[in-house]
Design a protein around this motif. Structure first.
Motif, PDB file in Angstrom:
ATOM      1  N   UNK A 166       2.372   9.244  -4.329  1.00 36.17           N
ATOM      2  CA  UNK A 166       1.332  10.080  -4.953  1.00 36.17           C
ATOM      3  C   UNK A 166       0.766  11.070  -3.946  1.00 36.17           C
ATOM      4  N   UNK A 167       0.541  10.578  -2.733  1.00 36.60           N
ATOM      5  CA  UNK A 167       0.013  11.445  -1.672  1.00 36.60           C
ATOM      6  C   UNK A 167       1.028  12.544  -1.362  1.00 36.60           C
ATOM      7  N   UNK A 168       2.294  12.154  -1.205  1.00 37.85           N
ATOM      8  CA  UNK A 168       3.355  13.128  -0.904  1.00 37.85           C
ATOM      9  C   UNK A 168       3.435  14.182  -2.010  1.00 37.85           C
ATOM     10  N   UNK A 169       3.414  13.721  -3.238  1.00 34.68           N
ATOM     11  CA  UNK A 169       3.513  14.627  -4.379  1.00 34.68           C
ATOM     12  C   UNK A 169       2.342  15.620  -4.383  1.00 34.68           C
ATOM     13  N   UNK A 170       1.130  15.123  -4.155  1.00 34.72           N
ATOM     14  CA  UNK A 170      -0.052  15.995  -4.196  1.00 34.72           C
ATOM     15  C   UNK A 170      -0.026  17.006  -3.041  1.00 34.72           C
ATOM     16  N   UNK A 171       0.309  16.534  -1.849  1.00 31.15           N
ATOM     17  CA  UNK A 171       0.290  17.429  -0.678  1.00 31.15           C
ATOM     18  C   UNK A 171       1.410  18.468  -0.773  1.00 31.15           C
ATOM     19  N   UNK A 172       2.605  18.071  -1.202  1.00 32.04           N
ATOM     20  CA  UNK A 172       3.689  19.053  -1.304  1.00 32.04           C
ATOM     21  C   UNK A 172       3.399  20.051  -2.424  1.00 32.04           C
ATOM     22  N   UNK A 173       2.704  19.613  -3.478  1.00 32.14           N
ATOM     23  CA  UNK A 173       2.311  20.529  -4.554  1.00 32.14           C
ATOM     24  C   UNK A 173       1.263  21.528  -4.054  1.00 32.14           C
ATOM     25  N   UNK A 174       0.517  21.123  -3.026  1.00 35.46           N
ATOM     26  CA  UNK A 174      -0.532  21.975  -2.464  1.00 35.46           C
ATOM     27  C   UNK A 174      -0.124  22.555  -1.114  1.00 35.46           C
ATOM     28  N   UNK A 175       1.092  23.111  -1.079  1.00 35.15           N
ATOM     29  CA  UNK A 175       1.606  23.879   0.064  1.00 35.15           C
ATOM     30  C   UNK A 175       1.811  23.094   1.352  1.00 35.15           C
ATOM     31  N   UNK A 222       0.856  -1.198   0.000  1.00 30.27           N
ATOM     32  CA  UNK A 222       0.000   0.000   0.000  1.00 30.27           C
ATOM     33  C   UNK A 222       0.891   1.246   0.000  1.00 30.27           C
ATOM     34  N   UNK A 223       1.928   1.228   0.840  1.00 26.05           N
ATOM     35  CA  UNK A 223       2.858   2.362   0.889  1.00 26.05           C
ATOM     36  C   UNK A 223       3.518   2.564  -0.468  1.00 26.05           C
ATOM     37  N   UNK A 224       4.005   1.475  -1.069  1.00 22.78           N
ATOM     38  CA  UNK A 224       4.685   1.577  -2.368  1.00 22.78           C
ATOM     39  C   UNK A 224       3.752   2.134  -3.443  1.00 22.78           C
ATOM     40  N   UNK A 225       2.489   1.723  -3.417  1.00 20.95           N
ATOM     41  CA  UNK A 225       1.552   2.147  -4.458  1.00 20.95           C
ATOM     42  C   UNK A 225       1.001   3.552  -4.248  1.00 20.95           C
ATOM     43  N   UNK A 226       0.877   3.968  -2.979  1.00 19.53           N
ATOM     44  CA  UNK A 226       0.136   5.203  -2.709  1.00 19.53           C
ATOM     45  C   UNK A 226       0.930   6.354  -2.088  1.00 19.53           C
ATOM     46  N   UNK A 227       1.911   6.069  -1.272  1.00 15.41           N
ATOM     47  CA  UNK A 227       2.571   7.117  -0.484  1.00 15.41           C
ATOM     48  C   UNK A 227       3.193   8.213  -1.345  1.00 15.41           C
TER      49      UNK A 227
END
Length: 189
Positions: free
Chosen positions: A33-42, A26-31
């Motif tokens: 993407x989540x990190x990328x989206x959140x860091x892109x959104x401040x 789950x971490x390999x598949x999702x983490x």
């Protein structure tokens, strides 16, 4: 109407059973993407890690106590929960009303699965957007990035050291270039 349970339900079962191999998957598949989206959104990488952990706990509680049945892939489902949580976090920090409380996240219904499917489509669109965005010149990327932050255009112009009129004209040209690139990539597919 019977629900079609997605094959990714195995991740939900693994999460409930505290299966280290499945949780690692789950971490390999999702983490990332989540990190990328959140860091892109401040957000920071720490924010992303916290939000991801909270989302997994929500999914765990949903599965354990509410018999969660996944009808879409796990990535868009978890990303949707993380996006909601991060948007709520941003609203809390800016003292705006929060749209979804912790309790609301425990009442995830069919609309969430539809949203997750839609999110998967949006993800494909986002990839096209970022591919096109990377092809733009530095100035265009800078103008579009500033504009996406939602600040007043006068403030953006001042920050970039240009006139308001120049910014509006240049932003319009940059957006037109971006749209052309996205459309050219769509016709390639």
């Amino acid at each position: 109407m019977a629900k079609n349970i997605h094959s990714d339900q195995r991740y939900i079962i693994g999460l409930v059973n505290n299966d280290a191999v499945i949780i690692n998957e789950i971490y390999k598949r999702c983490a990332a993407k989540v990190k990328s989206w959140i860091t892109f959104n401040n957000g920071s990488e720490d924010d992303a890690a916290d939000i991801f952990q909270e989302a997994l706990m929500d999914v765990y509680r949903q599965a354990k106590y509410k018999s969660l049945e996944l009808t879409c892939p796990i990535e868009p489902y978890i990303l949707l929960i993380c996006k909601r949580k991060w948007l709520n976090e941003i609203k809390k920090k800016s003292i705006l009303p929060v749209t979804n409380s912790e309790e609301d996240l425990l009442h995830i219904g069919e609309d969430t699965f539809a949203n997750a499917d839609e999110l998967e489509n949006q993800e494909a669109q986002s990839k096209l957007f970022f591919r096109a965005f990377e092809k733009l010149g530095d100035r265009c990327r800078e103008i579009i990035e500033w504009s996406m932050k939602g600040e007043a255009q006068e403030k953006v112009a001042e920050s970039l050291g240009v006139t308001y009129g120049y910014l509006r004209k240049k932003k319009s040209e940059c957006m037109a270039s971006l749209i052309k690139l996205v459309q050219s990539y769509k016709t390639e597919e």
